[in-house]
Design an enzyme around this catalytic site. Structure first.
Site, PDB file in Angstrom:
ATOM      1  N   ASP A  41       2.299   1.350 -32.236  1.00 48.97           N
ATOM      2  CA  ASP A  41       1.264   2.275 -32.680  1.00 48.97           C
ATOM      3  C   ASP A  41       0.086   2.102 -31.707  1.00 48.97           C
ATOM      4  O   ASP A  41       0.103   1.241 -30.816  1.00 48.97           O
ATOM      5  CB  ASP A  41       0.876   1.989 -34.125  1.00 48.97           C
ATOM      6  CG  ASP A  41       0.275   3.204 -34.838  1.00 48.97           C
ATOM      7  OD1 ASP A  41      -0.129   4.166 -34.146  1.00 48.97           O
ATOM      8  OD2 ASP A  41       0.197   3.191 -36.074  1.00 48.97           O
ATOM      9  N   HIS A  50      -6.140   1.679 -38.913  1.00 47.19           N
ATOM     10  CA  HIS A  50      -7.058   2.145 -37.886  1.00 47.19           C
ATOM     11  C   HIS A  50      -8.310   1.265 -37.829  1.00 47.19           C
ATOM     12  O   HIS A  50      -8.951   1.153 -36.787  1.00 47.19           O
ATOM     13  CB  HIS A  50      -7.485   3.592 -38.148  1.00 47.19           C
ATOM     14  CG  HIS A  50      -6.377   4.586 -37.990  1.00 47.19           C
ATOM     15  ND1 HIS A  50      -5.513   4.902 -39.014  1.00 47.19           N
ATOM     16  CD2 HIS A  50      -5.979   5.317 -36.930  1.00 47.19           C
ATOM     17  CE1 HIS A  50      -4.639   5.794 -38.588  1.00 47.19           C
ATOM     18  NE2 HIS A  50      -4.901   6.072 -37.325  1.00 47.19           N
TER      19      HIS A  50
END
Length: 338
Positions: free
Chosen positions: A255, A185
């Site tokens: 993703d 992230h």
């Protein structure tokens, strides 16, 4: 109606804005994804899901959510009970394999009962990553165990429970996020072990479940395969490993495009996802300027990607007719004696 574009988009809040409806209608995403910010109370969630589908004129469009249990559960009490993490189920499996597998199946079956009431038909589960000691906690207790056999067997049980309830799963994070020493992230994890070691460990659960219909890529560099690009945008990883060695012929989505493991502007990231060979660009945060950048780069579904998307659409079906009360009672009974 023209074909959908090869993208899945989020939205900014609990109700659709006029701009979001216009964007969806004009750009035709293949599906949508929900997060906690979108889920305030039951009737609102159902209305939001219906509004998303209405905006593109596809009443059965895929609507995704990450509802794993543990710390990754987008809809929480009091709307939906709090479920245990994969690690808790994995500990039960290590003590009693059959009970662990049954509890995992039952929990996924409960996810289907919970989510289908809102119209959500895809759960981004199972996590098939196999962590190693010292890896980033971004996977951590989201994993079923530290060995490929446990992860593969438990992942299959989770998948089967969802499908029994009429939902479809998304395996993640292909070809494996378990060795990441950084949280993708925020930064790009780099894995430096040999390809042979990856094939003997990280890739195995995905090989075991290669016939499932959907998977999500990993924002990770595997230096033994492609030292320059993370798997999500690496033509080499996708062609040689995901399509080749693993043998996955299902729909591969990236993703989240906005995760900072990927470099460049959102538009540049989306273009590289398309160019790398993912079938679908996933963008989650609902930020309008970012979505506009994604839709400029996303392409209409065509060829193999369209074939895979249509296979997903054809696979949705009715649930098995089980009693929710009975499933819930059996699940809590297994956990209570564990």
């Amino acid at each position: 109606m023209s074909e959908s574009k090869a993208m899945i988009l989020g939205s900014s809040g609990p109700t659709l804005t006029t701009d979001e409806v216009a964007l969806y209608r004009n750009e035709r995403p293949w599906g949508f994804i929900l997060f906690a910010r979108n889920c305030v109370e039951p009737s609102q969630i159902a209305d939001l899901v219906a509004g998303m589908r209405d905006s593109i004129g596809r009443p059965d469009a895929p609507v995704l959510i990450d509802q794993e249990g543990g710390r990754v559960q987008r809809i929480r009490p009091p709307m939906i009970e709090r479920y245990p993490s994969a690690a808790v189920l994995g500990e039960l499996y290590r003590r009693d394999r059959e009970k662990g597998l049954r509890a995992t199946w039952l929990m996924s079956r409960l996810h289907a009962f919970d989510l289908m009431k809102f119209g959500i038909n895809v759960d981004c589960l199972p996590v098939l990553d196999v962590p190693i000691e010292g890896a980033s906690n971004v996977i951590g207790d989201r994993a079923y165990g530290f060995d490929p056999k446990t992860v593969a067997e438990m992942g299959q049980a989770a998948t089967d429970g969802l499908k029994a309830g009429g939902m479809l799963p998304v395996m993640k994070h292909m070809p494996g996020h378990g060795r990441g020493m950084a949280d993708s992230h925020h930064e790009l994890p780099v894995v430096t072990v040999s390809r042979a070691e990856l094939e003997a460990h990280d890739f195995l659960p995905f090989v075991a479940m290669k016939d499932e219909l959907m998977a999500m890529s990993a924002h990770i560099v595997f230096t033994a395969i492609d030292p320059d690009e993370p798997a999500t945008i690496s033509r080499k990883v996708i062609d040689e490993i995901i399509r080749g060695h693993i043998g996955f012929d299902g729909l591969l989505m990236s993703d989240d495009t906005s995760m900072n493991a990927l470099k460049g502007t959102i538009g540049e990231r989306a273009a590289r996802i398309v160019g790398g060979g993912c079938d679908i660009v996933l963008h989650c945060n609902g930020v309008m300027d970012e979505m506009k950048a994604v839709v400029k780069e996303a392409i209409p579904l065509a060829g193999e990607a369209l074939r895979r998307a249509k296979a997903v659409e054809a696979a949705f079906g009715p649930g098995d007719g089980l009693s929710e009360e009975a499933v819930r009672a059996e699940f809590h009974g297994l956990l209570a004696v564990s």
